[in-house]
Design an enzyme around this catalytic site. Structure first.
Site, short mmCIF file in Angstrom:
data_model
loop_
_atom_site.label_atom_id
_atom_site.label_comp_id
_atom_site.label_asym_id
_atom_site.label_seq_id
_atom_site.Cartn_x
_atom_site.Cartn_y
_atom_site.Cartn_z
N ASP A 284 0.83 -1.19 0.00
CA ASP A 284 0.00 0.00 0.00
C ASP A 284 0.88 1.26 0.00
O ASP A 284 1.85 1.34 0.77
CB ASP A 284 -0.85 -0.04 1.28
CG ASP A 284 -1.94 1.00 1.32
OD1 ASP A 284 -2.84 0.94 0.47
OD2 ASP A 284 -1.89 1.87 2.21
N GLU A 347 1.88 -0.22 -4.80
CA GLU A 347 1.00 0.89 -5.18
C GLU A 347 1.84 2.16 -5.06
O GLU A 347 2.25 2.54 -3.98
CB GLU A 347 -0.21 0.98 -4.24
CG GLU A 347 -1.16 2.10 -4.68
CD GLU A 347 -2.10 2.58 -3.58
OE1 GLU A 347 -3.15 3.13 -3.92
OE2 GLU A 347 -1.77 2.43 -2.39
C1 GLC Z 1 -4.26 3.07 -0.61
C2 GLC Z 1 -5.44 2.15 -0.58
C3 GLC Z 1 -6.63 2.93 -0.13
C4 GLC Z 1 -6.38 3.43 1.26
C5 GLC Z 1 -5.08 4.24 1.31
C6 GLC Z 1 -4.65 4.47 2.71
O1 GLC Z 1 -4.40 4.09 -1.54
O2 GLC Z 1 -5.61 1.56 -1.84
O3 GLC Z 1 -7.80 2.16 -0.17
O4 GLC Z 1 -7.45 4.22 1.69
O5 GLC Z 1 -4.03 3.57 0.67
O6 GLC Z 1 -4.18 3.29 3.29
#
Ligand code: GLC
Ligand code: CA
Length: 718
Positions: A284, A347
């Site tokens: 994440d 991500e």
């Molecule tokens: C990422 C996740 C999202 C979450 C954020 C904070 O972007 O995909 O769903 O709210 O991180 O953890």
């Protein structure tokens, strides 16, 4: 998050080849030369130039792909995660097994056969990425973790998780966990300790700072950093008289990755899951973990979008190098110290998702992440030219990573963004012709996703065409929606329960919970405007709201059960494509060459001088075409993004100089004749097989996508 489209982009790209054919990445040659070069790179024997089509002997062609129940082993030199199709499950919304209205692990186990039972009756995916299932107070629905080593009771327990691992592995499905390590929940024991006193040993595990005071003596946060979910990024703690930093909600304090104890503790936890047998991690917001060590203010840009967060350039609150790459490299080493090719996919949130170089820099080689998501396609208009450009940029940025190139991923939807069927065909539901366009485009998008060079990530429900359905205000759960409604509806619209069947009385097959179901919403239109809803934290939502989010309003038509029996359904098309890909090495492993489009603008690499263009060798407007090639087998993928029929020349030159024939293997449209599964044994002549194209062009219908086999003359003269 669904924030405004980046309004600008540059228009320059060079060669369009990638994969094993390194010679084709030359940037100084003409396109035609470039095409020839990449073609030659795969051919060790001289090219036979005969154009005598009668030389074609069908019986001699390579194995005809068709749907096969055989499972291919991993191809030479490829890792499982490069050949896999990954399916993202948002566990709250997939399958509820105990009637509490929330999806859970036992529910997922019950649906594993749907995902892959080893036969083309199932979807055929190779891996599942689970959004977080750890204990959490659910302020951000699991992305606020209060214990990294356990399972939240709403999803089950560790025993259920072990059973899920076993049951998935028994079906050759890998399990990818979500790793949220930029921040924890404010209720994590680490943070509780950290905030207990300034001299607590864990104080420095989070980011604590003294206040500043302005000229009037008012207390101010240490700098101008903001929270992505609204408000300042700093939360004042009365008890210890300092601020802590949170990139997202105040209930999600950021860890201090400059403290080696944090890394040690997180890596220990990661080892625990690896020891248990998980196959990889989705990381994440991994580029957020290091912040500027001097805590400098982010530069402000006043002309930018409405949301204050977007008016800052995020140069100091994330992406701090070399610390980030150092940590990624250590994590990679940890993963590689295990057997079984455990993988990572990051991500990487960037300000402008069309700028993919930075995202690509986090993958690749032997050193960084195995893969990263590129969200550019979440912001790409339905246009062949734009898709071609974006795909090429991403593919070549990945290729360029040293020392050995990074592996691309493709994804069109996830739990944070508007579902792609709704993005590509907005305002669906009114007319049946629009509905047909939506279906056709969804199939085309699926074909693209599953034929490009790279690992596709699907999001639950996209295979049946679940729409983005914003949730009325009183049912909102997502903190983003609760904060920004009505300016931003939040992310609940892409998280509605999976539609297994069309019966509201059966909870759509998702839950046996009784209570509020989607159909009631139809009577509710407009009511939400009158409500004055408290911004209650999600955990305090009333119990009777079951399922946790309303079922889809189009449940009756968009569901697994009805699509299973319909041969022309989107679901059956996904199955067809995935199983086709499973047994087609060329699509899984081949190099990729994106054909130039006649509508493309090309800047010359030497800044000014126009390239030589041979438009006869380029794809007509509205169509994206690319070639995949592996071990001398070729596939040509033609995707017609336009609504009109387009005649595409079957290129006689350049890349196809040695092409002797084309056969349709797959189409998004039912009435297109495709190669028969059993054609391996057949001995018919080319004239009587309608899947073999006659002539030097093919007419592709509006919104149709096709995959062609390309026969080479060389093969027929062997
Ligand atoms: C990422 C996740 C999202 C979450 C954020 C904070 O972007 O995909 O769903 O709210 O991180 O953890
Ligand atoms: Ca449940």
């Amino acid at each position: 998050m669904r924030f405004p489209l980046p309004s600008w982009m540059t228009a320059s790209y060079l060669s369009l080849s990638s994969g094993s054919s390194k010679s084709s990445t030359d940037t100084g040659s003409s396109i035609a030369e470039d095409l020839k070069m990449s073609s030659k790179a795969h051919i060790s024997e001289p090219v036979v130039t005969s154009t005598d089509e009668s030389a074609i002997e069908i019986e001699k062609v390579e194995t005809v792909p068709g749907i096969s129940t055989e499972k291919n082993g991993i191809s030479d030199g490829m890792k499982w995660w490069q050949e896999a199709v990954v399916y993202q499950i948002y566990p709250r919304s997939f399958q509820d097994s105990n009637g509490d209205g929330v999806g859970d692990l036992n529910g997922i186990i019950d649906r594993l056969d749907y995902l892959n039972d080893g036969t083309p009756n199932s979807l055929g995916v190779d891996a599942i990425w689970l959004s977080p299932i750890y204990p959490s107070p659910m302020f951000d629905f699991g992305y606020d973790i209060s214990d990294y080593t356990d399972i939240d009771p709403v999803f089950g327990n560790l025993q259920d998780f072990r059973r899920l691992l076993d049951e998935a592995h028994r079906r050759n499905i890998k399990i990818i966990m979500d790793l949220v390590i930029n921040h924890t929940s404010h209720l994590h024991p680490w943070f509780k300790e950290s905030r207990s006193s300034k001299d607590n040993p864990k104080r420095d595990w989070y980011i604590w700072k003294d206040p500043r005071y302005d000229l009037r003596g008012h207390r101010q946060p240490p700098n101008n950093w903001l929270g992505m979910f609204g408000g300042k990024g700093w939360k004042w703690d009365e008890h210890t008289q300092q601020y802590y930093f949170h990139s997202f909600l105040a209930e999600q304090p950021d860890l201090n990755w400059r403290n080696p104890e944090v890394k040690e503790a997180v890596f220990q936890m990661v080892k625990g899951w690896l020891d248990m047998g998980v196959d990889g991690f989705r990381l994440d917001v991994i580029n957020y973990i290091f912040k500027d060590d001097q805590w400098r203010n982010n530069p402000v840009q006043y002309f930018k979008p409405a949301r204050p967060y977007d008016r800052q350039r995020h140069v100091y609150d994330r992406d701090r190098q070399p610390d980030l790459s150092g940590m990624l490299s250590d994590l990679r080493k940890l993963l590689e110290s295990y057997d079984g090719d455990r993988m990572s996919v990051g991500e990487i949130q960037v300000e402008d998702h069309t700028k993919v170089k930075h995202v690509a820099s986090c993958v690749g080689g032997k050193d960084q992440l195995h893969m990263a998501f590129n969200f550019a396609y979440f912001f790409t208009a339905w246009d062949a030219k734009v898709f071609r450009k974006r795909i090429h940029e991403w593919d070549s940025a990945c290729q360029k990573q040293e020392p050995m190139g990074g592996w691309p991923t493709y994804t069109l939807s996830n739990h944070d963004y508007e579902r792609h069927i709704s993005r590509y065909t907005p305002l669906v539901g009114g007319s049946s012709s629009k509905e047909a366009v939506a279906q056709a485009r969804a199939k085309l998008a699926a074909l693209m996703l599953l034929t490009l060079r790279g690992t596709p990530f699907l999001y639950y429900g996209e295979e049946i065409g679940m729409r983005e359905e914003p949730v009325p205000r009183r049912h909102l759960k997502d903190p983003v929606g609760l904060r920004f409604w009505p300016f931003h509806p939040g992310r609940d619209g892409c998280r509605r329960p999976m539609a297994w069947n069309g019966e509201y009385s059966q909870g759509g097959g998702f839950t046996s919970a009784k209570g509020r179901h989607g159909h009631e919403l139809e009577d509710d239109a407009g009511k939400e405007m009158e409500e004055d809803q408290e911004k209650a934290p999600p955990m305090e939502q009333p119990q009777e709201e079951k399922p946790w989010l309303p079922l889809s309003q189009n449940l009756k038509t968009v569901n697994v059960a009805s699509q299973t029996d319909d041969p022309s359904s989107l679901l059956n098309f996904y199955k067809k494509c995935i199983w086709f890909r499973r047994q087609d090495e060329i699509l899984r492993c081949g190099s990729q060459h994106i054909m130039m489009g006649q509508e493309d603008d090309v800047e010359s690499p030497d800044g000014g001088k126009k390239r030589q263009r041979n438009k006869a060798n380029e794809t007509p407007k509205g169509v994206m075409a690319f070639v995949r090639e592996y071990k001398s087998g070729k596939r040509l993928v033609l995707l017609n993004f336009s609504g009109k029929q387009v005649t595409v020349p079957l290129f006689q030159q350049g890349y196809f100089a040695d092409a002797a024939g084309f056969q349709v293997l797959l189409s998004t449209q039912e009435d297109r004749p495709v190669a028969a599964t059993e054609s391996k044994e057949r001995s018919s002549s080319s004239d009587s097989d309608p899947s073999i194209l006659q002539g030097s062009s093919v007419t592709v219908n509006g919104n149709e996508g096709i995959v062609l086999r390309v026969w080479s003359k060389r093969r027929f003269n062997e």
